[in-house]
Write an enzyme that holds these catalytic residues in place. Sequence first.
Site, PDB file in Angstrom:
ATOM      1  N   ARG A  82       0.823  -1.209   0.000  1.00 32.99           N
ATOM      2  CA  ARG A  82       0.000   0.000   0.000  1.00 32.99           C
ATOM      3  C   ARG A  82       0.859   1.262   0.000  1.00 32.99           C
ATOM      4  NH1 ARG A  82      -4.846  -2.013   4.123  1.00 32.99           N
ATOM      5  NH2 ARG A  82      -5.993  -3.109   2.479  1.00 32.99           N
TER       6      ARG A  82
ATOM      7  N   GLU B 183      -1.024  -9.416  -5.169  1.00 27.97           N
ATOM      8  CA  GLU B 183      -2.268 -10.155  -5.386  1.00 27.97           C
ATOM      9  C   GLU B 183      -2.016 -11.627  -5.679  1.00 27.97           C
ATOM     10  OE1 GLU B 183      -5.179  -9.435  -4.674  1.00 27.97           O
ATOM     11  OE2 GLU B 183      -4.907  -7.307  -4.253  1.00 27.97           O
TER      12      GLU B 183
ATOM     13  N   GLN C 115      -5.239 -17.251  -1.769  1.00 26.39           N
ATOM     14  CA  GLN C 115      -5.367 -18.343  -0.798  1.00 26.39           C
ATOM     15  C   GLN C 115      -4.286 -18.302   0.271  1.00 26.39           C
ATOM     16  OE1 GLN C 115      -8.048 -21.070  -1.146  1.00 26.39           O
ATOM     17  NE2 GLN C 115      -8.591 -18.995  -1.759  1.00 26.39           N
TER      18      GLN C 115
ATOM     19  N   LEU D  54       5.896 -20.806   0.410  1.00 28.17           N
ATOM     20  CA  LEU D  54       4.642 -20.078   0.239  1.00 28.17           C
ATOM     21  C   LEU D  54       3.529 -20.986  -0.302  1.00 28.17           C
ATOM     22  CD1 LEU D  54       3.709 -17.197   0.768  1.00 28.17           C
ATOM     23  CD2 LEU D  54       4.455 -16.567  -1.527  1.00 28.17           C
TER      24      LEU D  54
ATOM     25  N   CYS E 248     -27.061  -4.398   7.561  1.00 32.08           N
ATOM     26  CA  CYS E 248     -26.839  -5.833   7.347  1.00 32.08           C
ATOM     27  C   CYS E 248     -27.967  -6.620   7.992  1.00 32.08           C
ATOM     28  CB  CYS E 248     -25.486  -6.232   7.937  1.00 32.08           C
ATOM     29  SG  CYS E 248     -25.137  -7.998   7.824  1.00 32.08           S
TER      30      CYS E 248
END
Length: 360
Positions: free
Chosen positions: A28, A40, A45, A83, A211
């Site tokens: 960011r 991304e 996952q 990873l 909600c």
Amino acid sequence: MYDAKWKSNFRRKLINWFDGHQRELPWRQRKTPYRIWISEIMLQQTQVATVVDYFNRFTKRFPTVAALAQADQAEVLKLWEGLGYYRRARQLHAAAQIIVEEHAGEFPTDFESVLALPGIGRYTAGAILSIALDQKLPILEGNTIRLFARLMTMQSDPRTTDNQKALWEFSESLLPRKRCGDFNQALMELGSQICNPKRPKCLVCPVNNLCMTAVQGLQEQIPVASKKVKYEVLLEAAIVINQQERILVRQCGPGERWESLWDFPRYTLSQNAEAKSHAQQLQLQLKEETGLGVELSGPLFQMKHAVTRYRITLQCWKGDSVTGRLRKTPTPTRWATLSEIEEMPMSITGRKIARKLKSP
DNA sequence: AATACGGGGGC
DNA sequence: GCCCCAGTATT
């Protein structure tokens, strides 16, 4: 129910909340398409906390598309080691080369071109272009599936094809005119920090009065759980053969788990037999396959490793006093020193065994 | 629609 | 031990 007024309230409350509560994350800091792309892919996952260090190491070594494209695949895999889902790393590398050749080294900015890159599906293409370039594109992933299912009080499994379609449409219908990238990140941030799977923090949720699931107290019922995947148990043995400071390692082949990563020779054991008889069996088998004299001692250690559909109990034996010549092996093998092994992309079991050997 | 693909965080 | 994670590609 989800009329224009509801949506504008939702957008305003969500973005206001995000402005005050977003986490500081490395990707960011400078939102270039390249950096968002790397983040991304790593985040597929994979939880944010796991990714942070990998992202920093990776972008330091490969700061640009060109740098990544020029690298050896082994080095890319080495930075990906641990990873998981290693196809992501190979496709990332391949995509970098495509970008150099077909897009003059500039990350493409139109949705179709991005979607055409290997390893990038609808979610990732939308995420990159909205977050990095503020394009008005929807996203749908784990966090937003759960968030939307609750906002909509979806009464059936949100992972079915029909419900996925409805959720994508909902995501698209929610997009604001401006700050789409921040909005999409805010959806995911809310999903992970507030609207979490167990015991969501509805009391501090900025959109709790919008909600229906929260209003009705149905948080534990929604989202409806998907069918569970069954696991089976496998028992495998890894074998360490030492020969004058060198150890036999093998590269996992096509169609095999950990393809192209390095590992120690492994054999499946039947589940009920005693470890000792297995060791003797393996000794004979290994002698046969390598033509080497093999002595076994151990087990060194045991570990469990869960994969999508099965579970492995791995046992490891340490061989000693091995002499002779290697005649034939089932997959590419090589004799490597421990420091050489440190430079090779290893499977997780290989990595753990190597570490154990180094500091017993 | 199901399945393969990893490994780890969090409870 | 179980659920789930900023999914994609293949069958």
